[in-house]
Design a protein around this motif. Structure first.
Motif, PDB file in Angstrom:
ATOM      1  N   THR A   1      43.422  40.441  37.213  1.00 54.22           N
ATOM      2  CA  THR A   1      43.245  40.994  35.690  1.00 54.22           C
ATOM      3  C   THR A   1      42.395  40.013  34.998  1.00 54.22           C
ATOM      4  O   THR A   1      41.793  40.932  34.547  1.00 54.22           O
ATOM      5  CB  THR A   1      44.383  40.866  34.969  1.00 54.22           C
ATOM      6  N   VAL A   2      41.413  38.847  35.436  1.00 52.39           N
ATOM      7  CA  VAL A   2      41.122  37.648  35.242  1.00 52.39           C
ATOM      8  C   VAL A   2      39.632  36.712  35.956  1.00 52.39           C
ATOM      9  O   VAL A   2      40.112  36.974  37.366  1.00 52.39           O
ATOM     10  CB  VAL A   2      41.900  36.614  34.488  1.00 52.39           C
ATOM     11  N   LEU A   3      38.922  37.163  35.217  1.00 48.07           N
ATOM     12  CA  LEU A   3      37.116  36.057  36.422  1.00 48.07           C
ATOM     13  C   LEU A   3      37.292  35.232  35.192  1.00 48.07           C
ATOM     14  O   LEU A   3      36.668  35.393  33.739  1.00 48.07           O
ATOM     15  CB  LEU A   3      36.121  37.441  36.640  1.00 48.07           C
ATOM     16  N   GLU A   4      37.930  33.746  35.791  1.00 49.58           N
ATOM     17  CA  GLU A   4      37.187  32.793  35.082  1.00 49.58           C
ATOM     18  C   GLU A   4      35.117  32.059  35.292  1.00 49.58           C
ATOM     19  O   GLU A   4      35.718  32.187  36.747  1.00 49.58           O
ATOM     20  CB  GLU A   4      37.963  32.152  35.241  1.00 49.58           C
TER      21      GLU A   4
ATOM     22  N   ALA B   1      42.475  19.830  39.459  1.00 49.38           N
ATOM     23  CA  ALA B   1      44.537  20.773  39.104  1.00 49.38           C
ATOM     24  C   ALA B   1      43.761  21.946  40.795  1.00 49.38           C
ATOM     25  O   ALA B   1      44.801  22.045  41.590  1.00 49.38           O
ATOM     26  CB  ALA B   1      45.419  20.765  38.624  1.00 49.38           C
ATOM     27  N   LEU B   2      42.791  22.700  39.763  1.00 47.99           N
ATOM     28  CA  LEU B   2      42.562  23.848  40.675  1.00 47.99           C
ATOM     29  C   LEU B   2      41.724  24.095  42.026  1.00 47.99           C
ATOM     30  O   LEU B   2      41.387  24.877  42.780  1.00 47.99           O
ATOM     31  CB  LEU B   2      41.942  24.692  39.714  1.00 47.99           C
TER      32      LEU B   2
ATOM     33  N   PRO C   1      28.566  26.465  39.919  1.00 47.76           N
ATOM     34  CA  PRO C   1      29.608  27.126  38.826  1.00 47.76           C
ATOM     35  C   PRO C   1      30.972  27.713  40.624  1.00 47.76           C
ATOM     36  O   PRO C   1      31.041  27.599  41.308  1.00 47.76           O
ATOM     37  CB  PRO C   1      28.771  28.754  38.674  1.00 47.76           C
ATOM     38  N   ALA C   2      32.338  27.538  39.305  1.00 46.21           N
ATOM     39  CA  ALA C   2      33.579  27.686  40.210  1.00 46.21           C
ATOM     40  C   ALA C   2      34.409  29.000  39.824  1.00 46.21           C
ATOM     41  O   ALA C   2      33.980  29.366  38.499  1.00 46.21           O
ATOM     42  CB  ALA C   2      34.565  26.675  40.239  1.00 46.21           C
ATOM     43  N   TRP C   3      34.248  29.930  40.203  1.00 46.88           N
ATOM     44  CA  TRP C   3      34.430  31.761  39.908  1.00 46.88           C
ATOM     45  C   TRP C   3      36.883  31.381  40.074  1.00 46.88           C
ATOM     46  O   TRP C   3      37.030  30.793  41.373  1.00 46.88           O
ATOM     47  CB  TRP C   3      34.286  31.865  40.641  1.00 46.88           C
ATOM     48  N   ILE C   4      37.291  31.442  38.993  1.00 52.03           N
ATOM     49  CA  ILE C   4      39.039  31.790  39.911  1.00 52.03           C
ATOM     50  C   ILE C   4      39.518  33.117  39.466  1.00 52.03           C
ATOM     51  O   ILE C   4      38.830  33.509  37.868  1.00 52.03           O
ATOM     52  CB  ILE C   4      38.993  30.459  38.706  1.00 52.03           C
ATOM     53  N   LEU C   5      39.616  33.424  40.530  1.00 52.10           N
ATOM     54  CA  LEU C   5      40.318  34.902  39.766  1.00 52.10           C
ATOM     55  C   LEU C   5      41.869  35.103  40.188  1.00 52.10           C
ATOM     56  O   LEU C   5      42.646  34.152  40.721  1.00 52.10           O
ATOM     57  CB  LEU C   5      39.817  35.925  41.076  1.00 52.10           C
TER      58      LEU C   5
ATOM     59  N   LEU D   1      42.961  32.198  42.579  1.00 55.20           N
ATOM     60  CA  LEU D   1      41.754  31.923  43.936  1.00 55.20           C
ATOM     61  C   LEU D   1      40.402  31.136  43.453  1.00 55.20           C
ATOM     62  O   LEU D   1      39.491  31.697  42.021  1.00 55.20           O
ATOM     63  CB  LEU D   1      41.486  33.303  44.133  1.00 55.20           C
ATOM     64  N   LEU D   2      39.913  30.324  44.569  1.00 52.34           N
ATOM     65  CA  LEU D   2      39.046  29.461  43.794  1.00 52.34           C
ATOM     66  C   LEU D   2      37.528  30.408  45.325  1.00 52.34           C
ATOM     67  O   LEU D   2      37.776  30.161  46.082  1.00 52.34           O
ATOM     68  CB  LEU D   2      39.352  28.297  44.140  1.00 52.34           C
ATOM     69  N   ILE D   3      36.402  30.248  44.401  1.00 54.49           N
ATOM     70  CA  ILE D   3      34.968  30.650  45.212  1.00 54.49           C
ATOM     71  C   ILE D   3      34.232  30.133  44.539  1.00 54.49           C
ATOM     72  O   ILE D   3      34.435  29.688  43.623  1.00 54.49           O
ATOM     73  CB  ILE D   3      34.900  32.350  45.041  1.00 54.49           C
ATOM     74  N   TRP D   4      33.466  29.140  45.516  1.00 56.37           N
ATOM     75  CA  TRP D   4      32.306  28.635  44.451  1.00 56.37           C
ATOM     76  C   TRP D   4      30.749  28.997  44.976  1.00 56.37           C
ATOM     77  O   TRP D   4      30.552  29.379  45.640  1.00 56.37           O
ATOM     78  CB  TRP D   4      32.985  27.269  45.681  1.00 56.37           C
TER      79      TRP D   4
END
Length: 438
Positions: free
Chosen positions: A3-6, A169-170, A176-180, A191-194
């Motif tokens: 529900t969140v895209l960081e 920690a993530l 850029p690092a995407w955290i879902l 979830l980390l996607i780079w």
């Protein structure tokens, strides 16, 4: 369901700038909340034991490629881009000022500060530059004044350190690092996607894909499934070593690339270790990465296998010496694209999906037999002419400015265009279609 895209970023990262141009649209299309996550990239690098970061130790050829890559992606994204003469600039002050602004201003403020750095090449270490950019972005004068005045406070400094610790920690190691994440999920679920170049993965993950367990929704997406076939007038040279997992992935897609572009690639087996030694690079880059990046890259190999629908099983015996296997590839490449690709793919698959030992002569003979090639070729790998051919190919790769595999060189009227990586096949197609971006 996420529900969140960081988006974790630092203003000093050109690829984070590019990602920032796409983040709002990604979040809107998926119907999720976009959360901006500023972090001091230098602090993250030092915190994970990466020193001043990978850019500080790049060789000349790779540094030149990275600059081309920035400009290519800016062209693809359709955004202005220029590298400031003073790059990289310290952005701690800009990050602290941002943290002092109300969150309602962040979207406009982030766009303005990225534009100051990467569109106008302004000196973002100066308060006057920050103030002008934020004022023009519509940040209220009283909020701007308070943020500038408070940028040196202990509270803001502590908040920036907290964000550094959270990023580490993530598992974040770069930008850029995407955290879902799902706000209702348990710890450990994000979830980390780079990378700015993984937008299709981000979109698929927002649609329900678990990249670490399965193919994307609707099934695997092998290369070329969404490319309208055409006939390219340009030559394509492909440099590879089956010792590389990325060469393996590229080889599995090479026939599709040839089919959709109407070109017949020319295969160039090289000895990757020899190229690395000539360039002064480490022999096994994966093992030299800081632990967080090493873990992520290892996981990303499995993600590529899921994405493209190819087998993958990280070899328990790694690394392996592939000099004999590469000499066999030299012999096969002399027979033409079909036989060369078939043998190279079989050798790479043996190492990267079947837990076989490419240093074992019986294994090599069995692979030759399975592809219909003479097992006696194994003895030919000791011939001076075959040895010399592999050395020539490796030397040619160095002279072409290459520094890793797989590498693709497209020859066109505007000159040669080099592309590195199995994740850049879309760029190869663009050049084969006549793209002239340097």
């Amino acid at each position: 369901m996420f529900t969140v895209l960081e988006l974790w970023f630092d203003f000093s990262c050109p690829f984070a700038y590019l990602a920032s141009q796409k983040a709002p649209g990604l979040a809107r299309a998926a119907g999720v909340e976009l959360a901006w996550r500023p972090m001091p990239l230098g602090g993250v690098f030092r915190g994970i034991g990466a020193g001043e970061g990978p850019m500080a130790t790049l060789g000349g050829a790779k540094a030149a490629h990275n600059l081309r890559d920035m400009r290519r992606w800016a062209e693809i994204f359709g955004v202005p881009f220029q590298v400031p003469q003073r790059h990289p600039m310290r952005t701690v002050r800009a990050l602290r000022v941002l943290l002092g602004l109300p969150h309602g201003c962040w979207g406009a403020a982030i766009a303005a500060l990225f534009a100051a750095y990467w569109q106008r090449a302004e000196d973002v270490t100066q308060d006057a530059v920050l103030e002008a950019a934020l004022r023009d972005a519509g940040v209220p004068a009283h909020d701007l004044a308070a943020a500038i005045a408070g940028a040196g406070s202990d509270a803001i400094k502590a908040e920036l350190r907290r964000r550094t610790d959270e990023a580490i920690a993530l598992g974040i190691f770069g930008a850029p690092a995407w955290i879902l994440r799902d706000r209702a999920s348990a710890p450990g679920a994000p979830l980390l996607i780079w990378g700015q170049d993984r937008l299709p993965w981000v979109e698929a993950a927002l649609a329900g894909w678990d990249p670490d367990r399965e193919p994307p929704p609707g099934g695997a997406r092998p290369f070329g499934h969404d490319v309208i076939a055409f006939r390219s007038p340009h030559a394509l040279d492909v440099y590879f070593d089956v010792a590389s997992p990325y060469s393996y992935f590229a080889l599995t897609q090479l026939r599709a690339l040839a089919r959709v572009t109407g070109t017949t690639p020319r295969l160039h087996p090289i000895l990757l270790g020899g190229l690395f030694r000539d360039l002064g690079q480490v022999d096994v880059p994966l093992l030299a990465m800081p632990p967080p990046k090493q873990r992520y890259v290892s996981a990303e190999m499995r993600r590529w296998a899921h994405w493209w629908g190819v087998p993958f099983d990280m070899p328990r015996r790694f690394p392996q010496r592939t000099i004999t296997a590469q000499r066999l590839c030299v012999l096969a490449a002399e027979q033409g694209f079909t036989q060369g690709t078939e043998l190279a793919t079989a050798l790479a698959r043996a190492m990267w999906a079947e837990q076989r030992d490419l240093e074992d002569p019986d294994t090599l003979r069995a692979i030759l037999a399975s592809t219909g090639l003479p097992p006696g070729w194994l003895e030919r790998t000791a011939e001076p002419e075959v040895k010399a051919a592999l050395v020539r190919e490796t030397t040619a790769a160095k002279h072409a400015g290459l520094f890793g595999v797989p590498s693709f060189v497209v020859g066109g009227a505007g000159g040669d265009h080099g592309v590195w990586g199995q994740d850049r096949l879309d760029l190869v197609v663009r050049y084969l279609a006549g793209w002239e971006v340097p």
